[in-house]
Design a protein around this motif. Structure first.
Motif, mmCIF file in Angstrom:
data_model
loop_
_atom_site.group_PDB
_atom_site.id
_atom_site.type_symbol
_atom_site.label_atom_id
_atom_site.label_comp_id
_atom_site.label_asym_id
_atom_site.label_seq_id
_atom_site.Cartn_x
_atom_site.Cartn_y
_atom_site.Cartn_z
ATOM 1 N N GLY A 177 39.897 69.227 57.006
ATOM 2 C CA GLY A 177 40.184 69.403 55.591
ATOM 3 C C GLY A 177 39.590 68.331 54.705
ATOM 4 N N ASP A 178 40.274 68.106 53.586
ATOM 5 C CA ASP A 178 39.770 67.261 52.498
ATOM 6 C C ASP A 178 40.246 65.819 52.693
ATOM 7 O OD1 ASP A 178 39.183 66.008 50.105
ATOM 8 O OD2 ASP A 178 40.307 67.422 48.851
ATOM 9 N N ILE A 179 39.313 64.905 52.853
ATOM 10 C CA ILE A 179 39.624 63.503 53.129
ATOM 11 C C ILE A 179 40.460 62.868 52.009
ATOM 12 C CG2 ILE A 179 37.527 62.544 52.077
ATOM 13 C CD1 ILE A 179 37.312 60.644 54.495
ATOM 14 N N ALA A 194 27.788 58.007 50.836
ATOM 15 C CA ALA A 194 27.172 57.745 49.537
ATOM 16 C C ALA A 194 25.650 57.876 49.599
ATOM 17 C CB ALA A 194 27.557 56.338 49.078
ATOM 18 N N ASN A 195 25.017 57.704 48.434
ATOM 19 C CA ASN A 195 23.550 57.571 48.381
ATOM 20 C C ASN A 195 23.239 56.108 48.066
ATOM 21 O OD1 ASN A 195 23.561 57.403 45.326
ATOM 22 N ND2 ASN A 195 24.376 59.463 45.629
ATOM 23 N N GLY A 225 27.262 58.289 42.968
ATOM 24 C CA GLY A 225 28.084 59.483 43.089
ATOM 25 C C GLY A 225 27.189 60.676 43.368
ATOM 26 N N GLY A 226 27.764 61.839 43.551
ATOM 27 C CA GLY A 226 26.944 63.001 43.850
ATOM 28 C C GLY A 226 27.824 64.170 44.186
ATOM 29 N N GLY A 250 29.273 66.890 47.533
ATOM 30 C CA GLY A 250 29.913 66.741 48.838
ATOM 31 C C GLY A 250 31.142 65.844 48.808
ATOM 32 N N ASP A 273 31.296 62.635 48.632
ATOM 33 C CA ASP A 273 31.174 61.570 47.616
ATOM 34 C C ASP A 273 31.662 62.076 46.258
ATOM 35 O OD1 ASP A 273 30.436 58.888 47.246
ATOM 36 O OD2 ASP A 273 28.460 59.440 46.468
ATOM 37 N N PRO A 327 34.417 60.628 56.777
ATOM 38 C CA PRO A 327 33.878 61.992 56.825
ATOM 39 C C PRO A 327 32.752 62.048 57.868
ATOM 40 C CG PRO A 327 32.770 60.796 55.102
ATOM 41 C CD PRO A 327 33.721 59.805 55.766
ATOM 42 N N ALA A 328 32.143 63.220 57.995
ATOM 43 C CA ALA A 328 30.995 63.383 58.896
ATOM 44 C C ALA A 328 29.737 62.942 58.143
ATOM 45 C CB ALA A 328 30.891 64.829 59.355
ATOM 46 N N ILE A 329 29.475 61.638 58.213
ATOM 47 C CA ILE A 329 28.385 61.025 57.442
ATOM 48 C C ILE A 329 27.037 61.656 57.818
ATOM 49 C CG2 ILE A 329 27.166 58.824 57.059
ATOM 50 C CD1 ILE A 329 30.021 57.556 57.864
ATOM 51 N N GLY A 373 26.024 66.743 55.793
ATOM 52 C CA GLY A 373 25.970 67.743 54.733
ATOM 53 C C GLY A 373 24.573 67.823 54.150
ATOM 54 N N TYR A 411 22.419 65.638 53.728
ATOM 55 C CA TYR A 411 21.413 64.847 54.453
ATOM 56 C C TYR A 411 20.950 65.501 55.748
ATOM 57 C CZ TYR A 411 21.668 60.850 51.195
ATOM 58 O OH TYR A 411 21.584 60.027 50.098
ATOM 59 N N PHE A 451 35.354 68.847 57.465
ATOM 60 C CA PHE A 451 35.605 69.825 56.414
ATOM 61 C C PHE A 451 35.538 71.266 56.906
ATOM 62 C CE2 PHE A 451 34.723 70.957 51.773
ATOM 63 C CZ PHE A 451 35.977 70.529 51.372
ATOM 64 N N ASP A 452 34.670 71.512 57.884
ATOM 65 C CA ASP A 452 34.507 72.896 58.331
ATOM 66 C C ASP A 452 34.703 72.975 59.844
ATOM 67 O OD1 ASP A 452 31.629 72.742 59.627
ATOM 68 O OD2 ASP A 452 31.575 71.645 57.733
HETATM 69 N N1 AR6 Z 1 36.494 65.850 52.688
HETATM 70 C C1 AR6 Z 1 35.920 65.719 53.911
HETATM 71 N N2 AR6 Z 1 34.658 66.117 54.184
HETATM 72 C C2 AR6 Z 1 33.951 66.687 53.179
HETATM 73 C C3 AR6 Z 1 34.473 66.868 51.868
HETATM 74 C C4 AR6 Z 1 35.809 66.430 51.642
HETATM 75 N N3 AR6 Z 1 36.407 66.548 50.453
HETATM 76 N N4 AR6 Z 1 33.523 67.460 51.106
HETATM 77 C C5 AR6 Z 1 32.444 67.652 51.887
HETATM 78 N N5 AR6 Z 1 32.698 67.200 53.145
HETATM 79 P P1 AR6 Z 1 27.820 65.238 52.327
HETATM 80 P P2 AR6 Z 1 25.727 63.450 53.406
HETATM 81 C C6 AR6 Z 1 31.836 67.182 54.341
HETATM 82 O O1 AR6 Z 1 26.789 66.169 51.812
HETATM 83 O O2 AR6 Z 1 25.161 64.549 54.220
HETATM 84 C C7 AR6 Z 1 26.198 63.229 48.229
HETATM 85 O O3 AR6 Z 1 25.699 63.835 47.091
HETATM 86 C C8 AR6 Z 1 30.614 68.074 54.374
HETATM 87 O O4 AR6 Z 1 30.966 69.408 54.693
HETATM 88 O O5 AR6 Z 1 28.981 64.911 51.461
HETATM 89 O O6 AR6 Z 1 25.896 62.098 54.026
HETATM 90 C C9 AR6 Z 1 26.011 61.721 48.237
HETATM 91 O O7 AR6 Z 1 26.114 61.150 46.965
HETATM 92 C C10 AR6 Z 1 29.813 67.396 55.484
HETATM 93 O O8 AR6 Z 1 30.289 67.826 56.764
HETATM 94 O O9 AR6 Z 1 27.186 63.802 52.780
HETATM 95 C C11 AR6 Z 1 24.660 61.582 48.835
HETATM 96 O O10 AR6 Z 1 23.654 61.748 47.850
HETATM 97 C C12 AR6 Z 1 30.144 65.919 55.326
HETATM 98 O O11 AR6 Z 1 31.307 65.868 54.475
HETATM 99 C C13 AR6 Z 1 24.572 62.704 49.827
HETATM 100 O O12 AR6 Z 1 25.464 63.705 49.361
HETATM 101 C C14 AR6 Z 1 29.050 65.082 54.689
HETATM 102 O O13 AR6 Z 1 28.359 65.865 53.701
HETATM 103 C C15 AR6 Z 1 25.011 62.276 51.205
HETATM 104 O O14 AR6 Z 1 24.814 63.331 52.117
#
Ligand code: AR6
Length: 166
Positions: free
Chosen positions: A8-10, A23-24, A29-30, A32, A34, A114-116, A119, A121, A154-155
């Motif tokens: 679920g939602d962190i 993060a980036n 911010g962004g 997902g 973040d 989270p799963a860094i 998403g 990336y 999350f999924d």
């Molecule tokens: N709680 C837990 N996990 C989540 C949530 C949540 N609320 N929302 C999404 N996820 P991502 P990255 C999952 O894209 O790949 C941002 O714009 C998501 O399903 O958030 O490291 C930043 O600013 C996935 O499994 O991170 C950077 O620019 C995981 O979190 C960029 O995205 C990570 O997905 C970083 O990309």
């Protein structure tokens, strides 16, 4: 040490000392996770990120948590997946290691991650899960003051990948 998996939602986790965000490097911010953390924390978080300025890929920085009911947000920057031959595994491991080091340095015994990189990336989830669990565990052995890491997935597919590794 305890490593647990949550679906679920962190941002719903109120029991840890710090939430970790994917993060980036501009800390701007962004989307997902973040985006979810910045929305829940409010504008104070982005203001603090602006003061810090940035974070290298594979590194982590810590801030307060704005309106979130935890003490800190740890911002780590995972690698963008570009086929696996550009140092991605070492950078993803480093992001987890630095997260635990920064948590330890700031008295955070419990962290939620989270799963860094899994998403936007584009890191293949099964490979990322193995690295995330191994590198977090290894860093916690070196920093026993960090007693609990909770992975929030999350999924279902990401949850299953982490579950298989654990
Ligand atoms: N709680 C837990 N996990 C989540 C949530 C949540 N609320 N929302 C999404 N996820 P991502 P990255 C999952 O894209 O790949 C941002 O714009 C998501 O399903 O958030 O490291 C930043 O600013 C996935 O499994 O991170 C950077 O620019 C995981 O979190 C960029 O995205 C990570 O997905 C970083 O990309």
């Amino acid at each position: 040490m305890t490593l647990t998996l949550h679906r679920g939602d962190i941002t719903t986790d109120t029991e840890v000392d710090a939430l970790v965000t994917a993060a980036n490097s501009g800390l701007r911010g962004g989307g997902g996770v973040d985006g979810a953390i910045h929305r829940a924390a409010g504008p104070a978080l982005l203001a603090e990120c602006r003061r810090i300025g940035g974070c290298a890929v594979g590194d982590a920085v810590i801030t307060g948590a704005g309106d979130l009911p935890v003490r800190h947000v740890i911002h780590t920057v995972g690698p963008v997946w570009s086929g696996g031959g550009h140092g991605e595994p070492a950078l993803l491991a480093s992001a987890h290691r630095r997260t635990v080091e920064v948590a330890a340095a700031h008295g955070c015994a419990r962290i939620a991650l989270p799963a860094i990189s899994c998403g936007v990336y584009g890191y293949p989830v099964e490979q990322a899960a193995a690295i995330a669990v191994a590198s977090t565990r290894e860093a916690m052995v070196a920093h026993p003051e960090v007693v609990e890491a909770r992975f929030w997935l999350f999924d279902e597919r990401t949850y299953a990948a982490f579950s298989a590794v654990l």
